[in-house]
Design an enzyme around this catalytic site. Structure first.
Site, PDB file in Angstrom:
ATOM      1  N   SER A 166       0.842  -1.195   0.000  1.00  0.00           N
ATOM      2  CA  SER A 166       0.000   0.000   0.000  1.00  0.00           C
ATOM      3  C   SER A 166       0.875   1.242   0.000  1.00  0.00           C
ATOM      4  O   SER A 166       2.065   1.194   0.346  1.00  0.00           O
ATOM      5  CB  SER A 166      -0.889   0.000   1.251  1.00  0.00           C
ATOM      6  OG  SER A 166      -1.550   1.239   1.420  1.00  0.00           O
ATOM      7  N   TYR A 179      -2.225  -0.214  10.555  1.00  0.00           N
ATOM      8  CA  TYR A 179      -2.341  -0.590   9.142  1.00  0.00           C
ATOM      9  C   TYR A 179      -1.121  -0.116   8.364  1.00  0.00           C
ATOM     10  O   TYR A 179      -0.544  -0.855   7.561  1.00  0.00           O
ATOM     11  CB  TYR A 179      -3.615  -0.006   8.551  1.00  0.00           C
ATOM     12  CG  TYR A 179      -3.870  -0.412   7.113  1.00  0.00           C
ATOM     13  CD1 TYR A 179      -4.285  -1.697   6.792  1.00  0.00           C
ATOM     14  CD2 TYR A 179      -3.691   0.496   6.080  1.00  0.00           C
ATOM     15  CE1 TYR A 179      -4.525  -2.068   5.479  1.00  0.00           C
ATOM     16  CE2 TYR A 179      -3.925   0.132   4.755  1.00  0.00           C
ATOM     17  CZ  TYR A 179      -4.341  -1.151   4.466  1.00  0.00           C
ATOM     18  OH  TYR A 179      -4.564  -1.514   3.156  1.00  0.00           O
TER      19      TYR A 179
END
Length: 283
Positions: A166, A179
């Site tokens: 990501s 995250y």
């Protein structure tokens, strides 16, 4: 089946996709099937995965859904054996399972004096179990399926693992420390695996999507009336192309990295697909 964007031929390959009950990973499964692969769709939500498998079958592809918890090593190994019996040994593993959780998210972007006693969830209010859940889902949820399926790849030619990292891995986003940290770990782990498996025929790479509007992040990006949230404004202002990505725009990176002819000497790479987000300094 429709032709794929790079004419990548995966005929005869068995591809396993975790998180395949979700928007992006179900799309990956369809792309791999259109390239000729037999696809195993793995998800905690077997019903969702089965629905997408049926869509692939309706298009003329070969697909089957399996219920799996990517944090359960014994179950992952059992599913790996089931996939091998049903479709053949795994050639391609796409580790797409992951996600965030409100328990590992702060309410505000910046800590301010008085927040400790205020009715807001600050950094100091994050609970270890919420943080560990998100970190484990993303990092161990990549490691454990790799243990289960890479065992079928060792010593065979043309095998490949693709992890899903990501933009958070490059620069952490506000509010979501667990995250962001987990995706940084996935990128690092991708490089580690690439080295570790380099002499037994397995290439390991990753894609790092930028910002895509999906059901998973809809409440973060859009108000109930359909107008963009303040966070959407910040994201688009920091994305030189000025828009969210479309799931179809991940196909090229996916197929390129899995194409033995085009990318046979590429391993340990994390490819940003982000509309320029990672290149933009903000000035």
């Amino acid at each position: 089946m429709q032709a794929n964007v790079l004419n990548t031929d995966l005929t005869g390959k068995v591809a396993v996709v975790t998180g395949a009950g979700g928007v992006l990973c179900s799309h990956f499964a369809k792309v791999l099937a259109r390239a000729g692969a037999k696809v195993a769709l793995l998800d905690l939500n077997e019903e969702a995965a089965r629905g997408f498998a049926e869509e692939i079958t309706a298009e003329g592809g070969i697909a089957k859904a399996y219920a799996v918890n990517v944090l359960d090593k014994a179950l992952c190994q059992a599913v790996a054996e089931a996939v091998k019996a049903d479709l053949g040994p795994c050639d391609i593993l796409v580790n797409g399972a992951g996600g965030n959780n409100p328990r590992a998210t702060t309410d505000k972007e910046y800590f301010e004096l008085g927040d400790i006693d205020a009715d807001t969830k600050s950094f100091f209010d994050l609970e270890a179990d919420g943080v560990s859940f998100v970190f484990n889902l993303n990092f161990l949820g990549t490691l454990i399926p790799t243990q289960a399926f890479a065992a079928q790849m060792v010593g065979r030619e043309g095998c490949s693992i693709l992890n899903i990292s990501s933009m958070n891995a490059y620069t952490p986003l506000t509010k979501i420390p667990a995250y962001s940290g987990a995706k940084a770990a996935v990128s690092n782990f991708t490089q580690w695996l690439a080295v570790h498996f380099s002499r037994v025929g397995i290439r390991v790479n990753a894609i790092a999507p930028g910002f895509f509007s999906t059901k998973q992040n809809a409440k973060l990006l859009w108000n109930d009336d359909g107008t963009p949230t303040a966070r959407t404004g910040k994201i688009l202002a920091a994305t030189p192309m000025g828009r969210f990505g479309e799931s179809e725009e991940l196909e090229g990176g996916l197929l390129f990295l899995l194409n033995e002819k085009a990318a046979g000497f590429i391993t340990g790479v994390v490819l940003p697909i982000d509309g320029g987000f990672s290149a933009y300094s903000g000035v």
